[in-house]
Enzyme design. Structure first.
Site, PDB file in Angstrom:
ATOM      1  N   LYS A   1      12.243  -5.825   4.386  1.00 30.51           N
ATOM      2  CA  LYS A   1      10.904  -5.265   4.179  1.00 30.51           C
ATOM      3  C   LYS A   1      10.506  -4.365   5.358  1.00 30.51           C
ATOM      4  CE  LYS A   1       6.795  -4.810   2.245  1.00 30.51           C
ATOM      5  NZ  LYS A   1       5.744  -4.886   3.223  1.00 30.51           N
TER       6      LYS A   1
ATOM      7  N   GLU B   1       9.282   4.123   4.445  1.00 30.22           N
ATOM      8  CA  GLU B   1       7.983   4.519   3.873  1.00 30.22           C
ATOM      9  C   GLU B   1       7.192   5.404   4.840  1.00 30.22           C
ATOM     10  OE1 GLU B   1       5.739   0.995   2.528  1.00 30.22           O
ATOM     11  OE2 GLU B   1       4.034   1.853   3.602  1.00 30.22           O
ATOM     12  N   TYR B   2       7.185   5.021   6.113  1.00 27.22           N
ATOM     13  CA  TYR B   2       6.501   5.851   7.113  1.00 27.22           C
ATOM     14  C   TYR B   2       7.073   7.270   7.097  1.00 27.22           C
ATOM     15  CZ  TYR B   2       4.031   2.175   9.804  1.00 27.22           C
ATOM     16  OH  TYR B   2       3.189   1.185  10.237  1.00 27.22           O
TER      17      TYR B   2
END
Lengths: 296, 296, 296, 296
Positions: B167, B174-175
């Protein structure tokens, strides 16, 4: 029946002809490769189209596209229209449009995304040009774009050049996204905490924040080669990442991610880094730090 | 009937309870907020579950999660099991698992992605733990994960800690992806070549290489606020980006994109940059370049 | 006559002994290497010093330094003092100081810069510790530091740990400066506009904004090897760059230059980049772009 | 007696006239500002010089320099020579040289470093042009450059344009060095481990690896304003950093440090970052994360 002249039947153009024909567009293609062409010359291609004609150029950006536009300006008739669907620099569009406008020929630039998958999935399109020209070519765009609401796979970005501009920025973003996935992949591989890296990445395809088409493609690649070790970490760049960074410079926009992604590609192609030789030399000078001598 | 104790009914936990119940799981929730809780205390929650029990922790990472694990270690019985679904650092998991193992209580860590959309879309799950523990909790995971093939929205990443590790890397990626879109957005806005920026971004949703859930969310945001000027460019970070960068340091993995995305967030929260004051001071010293004086 | 016990007579310690003796300090050195040592053991070294003693540790950071401190804590007497001059992490200093303080032994940490040139030029020093301890060791510091005003080559940075903290940041800056020169060197080499790159860099030594000791060293390196092609672009990192970046993370300070310099070193040591294999794989998936196959 | 016509008597040109005169060069300056000029017009300036003349242009790069060259091409005589000492883009030099060559006028480009300190310290010079032209202007260069060996403060970098190219790269390096110091300064300030930040930085001036002129200037700035809080963190860029990055793009040279330094300047001038508004919007969309509303 809607007709289109299509110049350039390589990886992209060949597939586009398939999709267009499947949608009922009558395509007369031209390519120097006799095995794929529908016509023997540009003139022949043009002669097989009823006027007013639409001709789509799908050849490499730069000189090949420019030369094709020049030739078309001598062959096409007033009222005809040219669409450049290649990865041209947006500043080329104005030059092309002006040349053709002098002969009464319309011009639309189209950024085309989707790669080899476009034949089946449809191509994401971003176009620039006069509203009337864009409207006139809409049956072509509708045939090429993905199914679903038009506005989700097609945009009229603005006047001439805006389509390629949008595509350029799209590709800049693409560079950044790819590098983000790549860094995550390397971290998972390096740390060994995750025991089954492909399973984790496969499991990101639904429900997560990073779910995306690029992720799906990474899963495909891992299916074929779970540690991606059949490939070398050598990556070309196609121009649009560089142009995006030039735009960032021109508009004083910080673009640390897109530039980092571009520089990672540059570095991937270097056998040895002159810059890092300089750093090694400096460390050796001040600290007597060991260095690797060539051939040593 | 499958039962679950669920601790923490905030934005995430509340929605998860909804989804679990819709899937037929009997959930006894606990939260300090009396308006949402199903039980009056951890003890009360535990007493309402038949053994062997599964208890899911969904409280903030760090001390709150740690404290909850300690309390549960005193309340649960041998053969029970705890799942930490919060955004805990993966190194916390070993500590928690060891504490619980000493009492014969199982432990699984679960990285949960999907935000407020998870209630309807399902949550992307990455879990770490012993195979038997993971297997036992599978009905819970199946209820929470998105519809479709299990392996596309769920992964058993490895032993304890591997779920949160996966995760963490997911969030690092994702960043980078968010920053890539953000830079593209700013470039489109700054250059003015594209006349209708939201239309272009909307048109990227189908067929393009950048199509993704984050893009869909950007389209949603632009629908509400076409120039995003109701917001300030102030962005928090939640820990996982920092930990990802620490992993990069520890494993000597170059992470220029993820670090750039993190630093952009740091910078977004600074009223004024001390570093740039130093650069301004240097330019002033050597070149007599004009500087902006505070209050000037 | 001022005395000093000096543990570790490697590249740095050996030269420091020379400089200290030249300044009239009586040095009793200890090293496992019988060819350089002045004493047969730590105990022997300590026995040769009059109390209250000052002992300087100059061994590798981490376990070797820690072990030496532990041994000294058993050998030294109340009122003695230890100085750690190695490249220790600043968080180690508190641990060492506490251990020694329990026995009434003082502790000062000293960041030492200057490399192999320090013997002749003097060493830049940054120290942390109680004012009285620092004052007591001042004759040693004065012997080691460069000639000129004390405050230009020595600082008392703060309490225990502050000396190594200052050295850590110093080295982070050093990474950034070296990378800046390295990028400039590579650009000059790549563009071929400048015909005599070493001459240009040599000419930067006086009058320019970039004049610096690192530049002087680059000139030296170019004198020996004008294209730096006897070296490989392979660069180690010593820990302090990593710690600096960890500090940036902890304090939410953007550090794009220092991180870029560190990542460039990481990348320099990779035969092939897993991340770039992932990018190559993605490009191949969506575009059918040619990739380099291993062994291909 | 050696004569020079000097056009542009601003911050740089004014000081250069002082240094040249102190070295015995006869300078006839021209500036639109009547308080500093020695002549009433370009024609007047030229008429006051014996042929063959040397005229040095020290006006802003771009149009002002171009216009001055055009005017000079109409005033000067065959055998005269022009030196452009401004911060011109190296590609301008060929254009200027060709225009002048058509009239038999020589051309040399000179990158000039050293800022306001050059009057006393001398100016670091990098020049491009034909060997005979460079040789002819050597008395001027010798007067301007710092004392010491000529090759340490002056270089003949190559043919026309190479001087400005070398200066451009010099400034790119300068950007990176300044940013490295700036990040180090911010880290020292943010962490509070070092109690006296100016003392530490002052103590880096001798013996350390980072000792440099920029460090000396930072010490000066801290002497005047120990926390640099009289200034705003707002930093202009002058063009050369941008051009350096464009060169990196053109030659596929990774330049992460120089680009990071440039982007930090861009960001320093933004009241609010559109990119970070996009990131904030995305976080709000997927996570319901709190955002700062404008005016909220």
């Amino acid at each position: 029946m809607v007709q289109l002249g299509l110049i350039g039947l390589g990886k992209m153009g060949f597939n586009m002809r398939e999709r267009l024909r499947a949608a009922g567009i009558e395509v007369v293609g031209y390519d120097r490769n006799p095995e794929v062409t529908d016509s023997t010359s540009l003139e022949d291609m043009v002669s097989k189209l009823d006027g007013p004609r639409i001709v789509w150029i799908m050849v490499p950006a730069g000189d090949p596209t420019r030369q094709t536009v020049v030739e078309l300006s001598n062959i096409l008739a007033e009222g005809d229209m040219v669409i450049d669907g290649g990865n041209s620099k947006y500043t080329d569009d104005k030059v092309n449009a002006d040349l053709l406008a002098a002969k009464g020929i319309g011009y639309v630039d189209a950024g085309v995304s989707g790669g080899v998958w476009g034949k089946d999935n449809g191509y994401g399109l971003m176009v620039g040009g006069a509203p009337a020209d864009v409207e006139r070519a809409m049956p072509i765009f509708d045939a090429l774009r993905p199914d679903g609401p038009r506005e989700e796979g097609f945009s009229h970005a603005g006047s001439v050049g805006a389509g390629h501009y949008a595509k350029m920025i799209h590709n800049g973003i693409e560079y950044g996204m790819m590098q983000a996935f790549a860094e995550g992949f390397e971290l998972l591989e390096a740390s060994k905490v995750v025991e089954n890296v492909p399973a984790v990445i496969t499991g990101w395809q639904r429900g997560t924040v990073v779910r995306s088409w690029l992720l799906d493609l990474l899963v495909r690649a891992l299916d074929e080669d779970p540690e991606l070790d059949d490939l070398e970490g050598y990556v070309e760049d196609s121009g649009e990442g560089r142009w995006t960074l030039e735009e960032a410079i021109d508009h004083a926009v910080p673009a640390p991610v897109i530039s980092a992604a571009l520089f990672a590609r540059f570095a991937s192609r270097q056998e040895d880094s002159p810059a890092m030789r300089a750093v090694a030399a400096l460390r050796n000078q001040f600290g007597g730090h060991a260095v690797k001598k060539v051939g040593g």
